[in-house]
Design a protein around this motif. Structure first.
Motif, PDB file in Angstrom:
ATOM      1  N   ILE A 173       0.844  -1.192   0.000  1.00 24.81           N
ATOM      2  CA  ILE A 173       0.000   0.000   0.000  1.00 24.81           C
ATOM      3  C   ILE A 173       0.880   1.242   0.000  1.00 24.81           C
ATOM      4  O   ILE A 173       1.861   1.329   0.750  1.00 24.81           O
ATOM      5  CB  ILE A 173      -0.993   0.013   1.181  1.00 24.81           C
ATOM      6  CG1 ILE A 173      -1.972   1.181   1.034  1.00 24.81           C
ATOM      7  CG2 ILE A 173      -0.289   0.041   2.514  1.00 24.81           C
ATOM      8  CD1 ILE A 173      -3.234   1.044   1.849  1.00 24.81           C
ATOM      9  N   ILE A 174       0.551   2.162  -0.884  1.00 22.99           N
ATOM     10  CA  ILE A 174       1.330   3.388  -1.068  1.00 22.99           C
ATOM     11  C   ILE A 174       0.545   4.552  -0.478  1.00 22.99           C
ATOM     12  O   ILE A 174      -0.597   4.805  -0.883  1.00 22.99           O
ATOM     13  CB  ILE A 174       1.604   3.638  -2.565  1.00 22.99           C
ATOM     14  CG1 ILE A 174       2.253   2.410  -3.213  1.00 22.99           C
ATOM     15  CG2 ILE A 174       2.488   4.865  -2.751  1.00 22.99           C
ATOM     16  CD1 ILE A 174       2.171   2.406  -4.731  1.00 22.99           C
ATOM     17  N   TYR A 175       1.139   5.237   0.482  1.00 26.00           N
ATOM     18  CA  TYR A 175       0.511   6.403   1.109  1.00 26.00           C
ATOM     19  C   TYR A 175       1.162   7.673   0.562  1.00 26.00           C
ATOM     20  O   TYR A 175       2.381   7.711   0.341  1.00 26.00           O
ATOM     21  CB  TYR A 175       0.696   6.374   2.627  1.00 26.00           C
ATOM     22  CG  TYR A 175       0.025   5.213   3.319  1.00 26.00           C
ATOM     23  CD1 TYR A 175      -1.329   5.241   3.601  1.00 26.00           C
ATOM     24  CD2 TYR A 175       0.759   4.087   3.694  1.00 26.00           C
ATOM     25  CE1 TYR A 175      -1.953   4.189   4.242  1.00 26.00           C
ATOM     26  CE2 TYR A 175       0.147   3.017   4.341  1.00 26.00           C
ATOM     27  CZ  TYR A 175      -1.209   3.074   4.615  1.00 26.00           C
ATOM     28  OH  TYR A 175      -1.822   2.019   5.251  1.00 26.00           O
ATOM     29  N   GLY A 176       0.370   8.692   0.380  1.00 29.02           N
ATOM     30  CA  GLY A 176       0.926   9.964  -0.073  1.00 29.02           C
ATOM     31  C   GLY A 176      -0.166  10.950  -0.413  1.00 29.02           C
ATOM     32  O   GLY A 176      -1.263  10.562  -0.809  1.00 29.02           O
ATOM     33  N   GLU A 177       0.140  12.227  -0.259  1.00 30.79           N
ATOM     34  CA  GLU A 177      -0.823  13.267  -0.618  1.00 30.79           C
ATOM     35  C   GLU A 177      -1.095  13.234  -2.119  1.00 30.79           C
ATOM     36  O   GLU A 177      -0.325  12.652  -2.895  1.00 30.79           O
ATOM     37  CB  GLU A 177      -0.268  14.647  -0.223  1.00 30.79           C
ATOM     38  CG  GLU A 177      -0.092  14.839   1.270  1.00 30.79           C
ATOM     39  CD  GLU A 177       0.504  16.204   1.593  1.00 30.79           C
ATOM     40  OE1 GLU A 177       0.619  17.036   0.669  1.00 30.79           O
ATOM     41  OE2 GLU A 177       0.846  16.425   2.771  1.00 30.79           O
ATOM     42  N   SER A 178      -2.178  13.868  -2.532  1.00 30.23           N
ATOM     43  CA  SER A 178      -2.502  13.955  -3.954  1.00 30.23           C
ATOM     44  C   SER A 178      -1.353  14.629  -4.696  1.00 30.23           C
ATOM     45  O   SER A 178      -0.833  15.650  -4.261  1.00 30.23           O
ATOM     46  CB  SER A 178      -3.788  14.755  -4.161  1.00 30.23           C
ATOM     47  OG  SER A 178      -4.888  14.075  -3.610  1.00 30.23           O
ATOM     48  N   GLY A 179      -0.961  14.015  -5.824  1.00 29.02           N
ATOM     49  CA  GLY A 179       0.081  14.608  -6.651  1.00 29.02           C
ATOM     50  C   GLY A 179       1.490  14.215  -6.309  1.00 29.02           C
ATOM     51  O   GLY A 179       2.439  14.752  -6.889  1.00 29.02           O
ATOM     52  N   THR A 180       1.688  13.278  -5.370  1.00 31.64           N
ATOM     53  CA  THR A 180       3.056  12.889  -4.984  1.00 31.64           C
ATOM     54  C   THR A 180       3.630  11.794  -5.886  1.00 31.64           C
ATOM     55  O   THR A 180       4.820  11.496  -5.784  1.00 31.64           O
ATOM     56  CB  THR A 180       3.095  12.400  -3.519  1.00 31.64           C
ATOM     57  OG1 THR A 180       2.038  11.456  -3.307  1.00 31.64           O
ATOM     58  CG2 THR A 180       2.940  13.563  -2.554  1.00 31.64           C
ATOM     59  N   GLY A 181       2.807  11.189  -6.748  1.00 31.76           N
ATOM     60  CA  GLY A 181       3.328  10.192  -7.685  1.00 31.76           C
ATOM     61  C   GLY A 181       3.077   8.754  -7.279  1.00 31.76           C
ATOM     62  O   GLY A 181       3.899   7.878  -7.551  1.00 31.76           O
TER      63      GLY A 181
END
Length: 460
Positions: A173-181
């Protein structure tokens, strides 16, 4: 026939695509063909009788010990010049890249009386070579990994996680804000993994309602619902022996979460309207910008599904947390946009780069791309300056110009509110100021619990 031979040769030479120039022993031009006139921009009358120095060939001159420019003619010294790349200067001053071939001319007694040169214009060829070079650089950047750009410590840690995770078959699972890729990382995991020869299937869980999402994921049989005119394979089946990327997994309805859990546990799916299980061998790569732990507390996400998915977590840093990568990103995206638009913009000014590095980027890398896209539209020169940035960018910069690593969710919320106030509550103008789409702005407002209508009603 013999009397007309000289005229025939002139016709042949004038139909050649390569430029031809004939000089005497002292380098005075005796004759040129039509192609040379076209290539160099001179007429024959302007060239005949002049020294060949008028063409300003870079291989015909050198600097002596006193630094003076002196003539150095290899043709009469060596007797020939073969496939020599050189640069000449047109009448209008523009440089031209050419390939030169030359040979001396001798009389019946074997004495050298002059020389003849053919010049092939390779400007277009060199432009294509440069395009290919830039394409290779964009596809395999030296300052990145699998299309992800950056050399900061945080992003290098992500590269290492990708390599290690790709070697496993466990859910990621990949966590990150919108637009981080997040999608770029999912692609990298697939290309680095053991399943790279299998399919890589993507589903945006936020883009579909509950019934459509289940049909997309699990498939359906004919007659399962109105409009189901034939059997349809689901994305889990399509990704058999490969990877399935579930983007925005935090937006999946609870009823669908139960079915996802069963697929992860039992490695089989049932199409909508059918009860026959279908065995699958699919690795799940999920992504979300949401806090799944918080969603579990609010009972909007199942804990058992969370623990099934959260086997290998990868957290992507926000762009403001790796500001040292911004120059690399700007250089990369300027090259990519330049190739697509064919506008000859080389980069950004120093002041512009400083402004970009000081900005907090709530929309992350996607926002940076949008800002550069905007700048390419309004910039008419070869460098992007501050006045080429989006209209409200300067205000957004001031609102968010805090020290690196000192940004909290409250700071982001305050910045969004200030930008909205400056835009008079107009979402479109606010999105343009941030350099993001309205969908991204909506996600940011939702993330920070900003209700535009309520907020501006209170203000009035």
């Amino acid at each position: 026939m013999r009397d007309n031979l000289q005229e025939y040769w002139k016709t042949v030479i004038d139909t050649m695509m390569d430029g031809v120039v004939v000089v005497d022993r002292e380098g005075s031009i005796l004759s040129v063909n039509n192609a040379l006139e076209r290539i160099m921009g001179y007429t024959a009358a302007e060239l005949v009788g002049r020294q060949c120095e008028i063409l300003d060939c870079d291989t015909c001159f050198c600097l002596d010990e006193d630094g003076r420019r002196t003539k150095k003619c290899e043709l009469f010294r060596a007797g020939a010049v073969v496939r020599r790349r050189c640069r000449l200067r047109r009448k209008d001053g523009r440089p031209l890249d050419l390939v030169k071939n030359a040979a001396v001319l001798r009389d019946r007694h074997g004495e050298v009386v002059g020389g003849v040169e053919t010049l092939t214009d390779i400007t277009d060829l060199l432009a294509k070579e440069q395009t290919i070079k830039e394409l290779k650089s964009l596809l395999s950047p030296s300052d990145g990994f699998e299309g992800i750009i950056g050399r900061s410590a945080k992003i290098l840690g992500v590269y290492e996680l990708i390599r290690n995770a790709a070697a496993s078959d466990a859910p990621i699972i990949i966590y990150g804000e919108s637009g981080t890729g997040k999608e770029l990382v999912a692609n990298a995991i697939h290309r680095q993994g053991r399943r790279k020869r299998g399919p890589f299937v993507k589903v945006s869980c936020a883009a579909l309602n509950e019934s459509l999402l289940e049909s997309e994921l699990f498939g359906h049989i004919r007659g399962a619902f109105t409009g189901a005119e034939r059997d349809r394979q689901g994305r889990f089946e399509a990704a058999h022996k490969g990877d399935l990327f579930l983007d925005e997994i935090g937006d999946v309805p609870l009823s669908t979460q139960i079915k996802l859990l069963r697929v992860l546990q039992e490695k089989e799916v049932e199409r909508v309207g059918d009860h026959r299980p279908i065995r699958i061998d699919t690795r799940i790569v999920a992504a979300t910008h949401r806090d799944l732990v918080e969603l579990c507390r609010e009972e909007r996400f199942r804990e058992d599904l969370y623990y099934r998915l959260n086997v290998i977590p990868i957290s992507l840093p926000a762009l403001r947390e790796r500001a040292e990568d911004i120059p690399l990103l700007v250089d990369h995206f300027v090259k990519a946009i330049r190739m697509r638009t064919e506008k000859q913009i080389r980069g950004v000014t120093e002041a512009t780069l400083e402004r970009l590095m000081a900005y907090q980027w709530p929309g992350n890398v996607r926002e940076l791309i949008n800002v550069l896209e905007y700048a390419f539209v309004v910039c008419e020169g070869d460098l992007i300056s501050l006045n080429h940035l989006p209209p409200l960018f300067a205000h957004a910069h001031r609102a968010g110009s805090l020290k690196k690593g000192d940004v909290t969710k409250i700071d982001q919320r305050g910045q969004l509110i200030r930008i909205l106030e400056d835009a008079g509550g107009n979402r479109q103008r606010a999105a343009e100021a941030l350099g993001v789409s309205r969908v991204t702005l909506w996600k940011l407002l939702k993330k920070h619990d900003i209700k535009v209508e309520t907020h501006f009603k209170t203000l009035s």
